[in-house]
Write an enzyme that holds these catalytic residues in place. Structure first.
Site, PDB file in Angstrom:
ATOM      1  N   GLY A  36       5.948   9.051  -7.119  1.00 21.56           N
ATOM      2  CA  GLY A  36       4.783   8.752  -6.284  1.00 21.56           C
ATOM      3  C   GLY A  36       4.948   9.401  -4.920  1.00 21.56           C
ATOM      4  O   GLY A  36       6.012   9.932  -4.587  1.00 21.56           O
ATOM      5  N   LEU A  37       3.894   9.317  -4.137  1.00 21.10           N
ATOM      6  CA  LEU A  37       3.883   9.909  -2.799  1.00 21.10           C
ATOM      7  C   LEU A  37       4.987   9.339  -1.924  1.00 21.10           C
ATOM      8  O   LEU A  37       5.436   8.206  -2.155  1.00 21.10           O
ATOM      9  CB  LEU A  37       2.538   9.603  -2.115  1.00 21.10           C
ATOM     10  N   SER A  38       5.381  10.075  -0.927  1.00 25.31           N
ATOM     11  CA  SER A  38       6.292   9.548   0.082  1.00 25.31           C
ATOM     12  C   SER A  38       5.636   8.311   0.699  1.00 25.31           C
ATOM     13  O   SER A  38       4.419   8.296   0.927  1.00 25.31           O
ATOM     14  CB  SER A  38       6.516  10.624   1.159  1.00 25.31           C
ATOM     15  N   ALA A  39       6.420   7.260   0.909  1.00 31.02           N
ATOM     16  CA  ALA A  39       5.956   5.986   1.489  1.00 31.02           C
ATOM     17  C   ALA A  39       5.132   5.140   0.511  1.00 31.02           C
ATOM     18  O   ALA A  39       4.542   4.141   0.911  1.00 31.02           O
ATOM     19  CB  ALA A  39       5.173   6.193   2.776  1.00 31.02           C
ATOM     20  N   SER A  40       5.106   5.541  -0.758  1.00 27.78           N
ATOM     21  CA  SER A  40       4.355   4.726  -1.729  1.00 27.78           C
ATOM     22  C   SER A  40       5.098   3.416  -2.007  1.00 27.78           C
ATOM     23  O   SER A  40       4.484   2.418  -2.392  1.00 27.78           O
ATOM     24  CB  SER A  40       4.111   5.504  -3.029  1.00 27.78           C
ATOM     25  N   LYS A  42       8.540   3.530  -3.594  1.00 32.99           N
ATOM     26  CA  LYS A  42       9.532   3.740  -4.662  1.00 32.99           C
ATOM     27  C   LYS A  42      10.894   3.131  -4.300  1.00 32.99           C
ATOM     28  O   LYS A  42      11.459   2.357  -5.064  1.00 32.99           O
ATOM     29  CB  LYS A  42       9.713   5.254  -4.936  1.00 32.99           C
ATOM     30  N   SER A  43      11.405   3.516  -3.139  1.00 36.24           N
ATOM     31  CA  SER A  43      12.744   3.058  -2.749  1.00 36.24           C
ATOM     32  C   SER A  43      12.757   1.558  -2.475  1.00 36.24           C
ATOM     33  O   SER A  43      13.710   0.867  -2.852  1.00 36.24           O
ATOM     34  CB  SER A  43      13.218   3.799  -1.494  1.00 36.24           C
ATOM     35  N   SER A 107      14.488   7.002  -7.921  1.00 32.68           N
ATOM     36  CA  SER A 107      13.288   7.088  -7.068  1.00 32.68           C
ATOM     37  C   SER A 107      13.173   8.470  -6.469  1.00 32.68           C
ATOM     38  O   SER A 107      13.927   8.811  -5.553  1.00 32.68           O
ATOM     39  CB  SER A 107      13.381   6.094  -5.909  1.00 32.68           C
TER      40      SER A 107
END
Ligand code: ADP
Length: 205
Positions: A36-40, A42-43, A107
């Site tokens: 997914g996009l950065s800042a979605s 995941k982490s 991620s």
């Protein structure tokens, strides 16, 4: 994709089977691939999920984009070629970890369908369970979160080839799971993932 360069190689079988490793750990190895996009999120989701799993007595381990780029993949940048190699390597590592019996939480933005499909194929060929999770939200929401200030830098032209801004994110057509993090709380996302892992039989042998 990388070509086989070494020659005269033979796969060396061990004396212990995957099933025996799984019986030892009382769980089945699986790769959960968050894309997914950065800042979605995941982490954030992987961190929370790992914590719940380990607290419940499961062996889980996170592989995270920036962490891997600071070590194993420190020689790779963000060109399409380097992104492909980044995902290829981490796909191989995820496969090995899952084969060892770990619940592997990977991620990575992994923006290109072809790279993700190659990782899926790697797992399918090896008979290892693979769960693709699309951590999904509108770009505007990701941009408004911007926990690392990366979108701001990308908009200012300080980062080139940033996914969602001037590099594409190719959404998965048929992910096993979709988590809409602008509509679901972190707790809901984690609870949903636990249910999926339970249903897939990963939490027991
Ligand atoms: P990524 O790993 O996808 O780049 P991060 O996990 O680093 O994203 O950042 C996601 C941000 O979004 C964090 O600041 C997190 O607190 C926030 N957030 C808000 N709602 C959620 C949610 N439902 N799930 C995950 N993260 C969320």
């Amino acid at each position: 994709m990388a070509q086989q360069v070494g020659t005269n190689l033979t796969w060396h079988e061990g004396a212990i089977t995957r099933e025996e490793r799984q019986a030892c750990l009382k769980q089945k190895g699986v790769t959960v691939w968050f894309t997914g996009l950065s800042a979605s999120g995941k982490s954030t989701i992987a961190v929370a999920l790992e914590q719940v799993l380990v607290n419940r007595g499961h062996a889980a381990y996170r592989l995270d984009g920036d962490n891997i780029r600071m070590g194993l993949n420190k020689n790779l940048g963000f060109s399409a070629e380097d992104r492909a190699e980044n995902i290829r390597r981490i796909g191989e590592v995820s496969k090995l970890f899952a084969d060892s019996g770990l619940i592997t939480l990977s991620s990575f933005i992994s923006p290109y369908v072809s790279d993700r499909d190659a990782v899926r194929a790697l797992h399918e060929e090896a008979g290892i369970d693979y769960i693709e999770v699309h951590v999904d939200l509108p770009l505007e929401v990701a941009e408004s979160r911007d926990p690392k200030g990366l979108y701001k830098k990308a908009r200012a032209g300080e980062i080139k080839g940033f996914t969602g801004i001037d590099d594409p994110y190719e959404a998965p057509a048929k992910p096993e799971v979709k988590l809409a993090t602008h509509e679901m709380s972190l707790e809901d996302c984690v609870a949903h993932m636990l249910k999926v892992l339970e249903e897939r039989g990963a939490l027991s042998t």
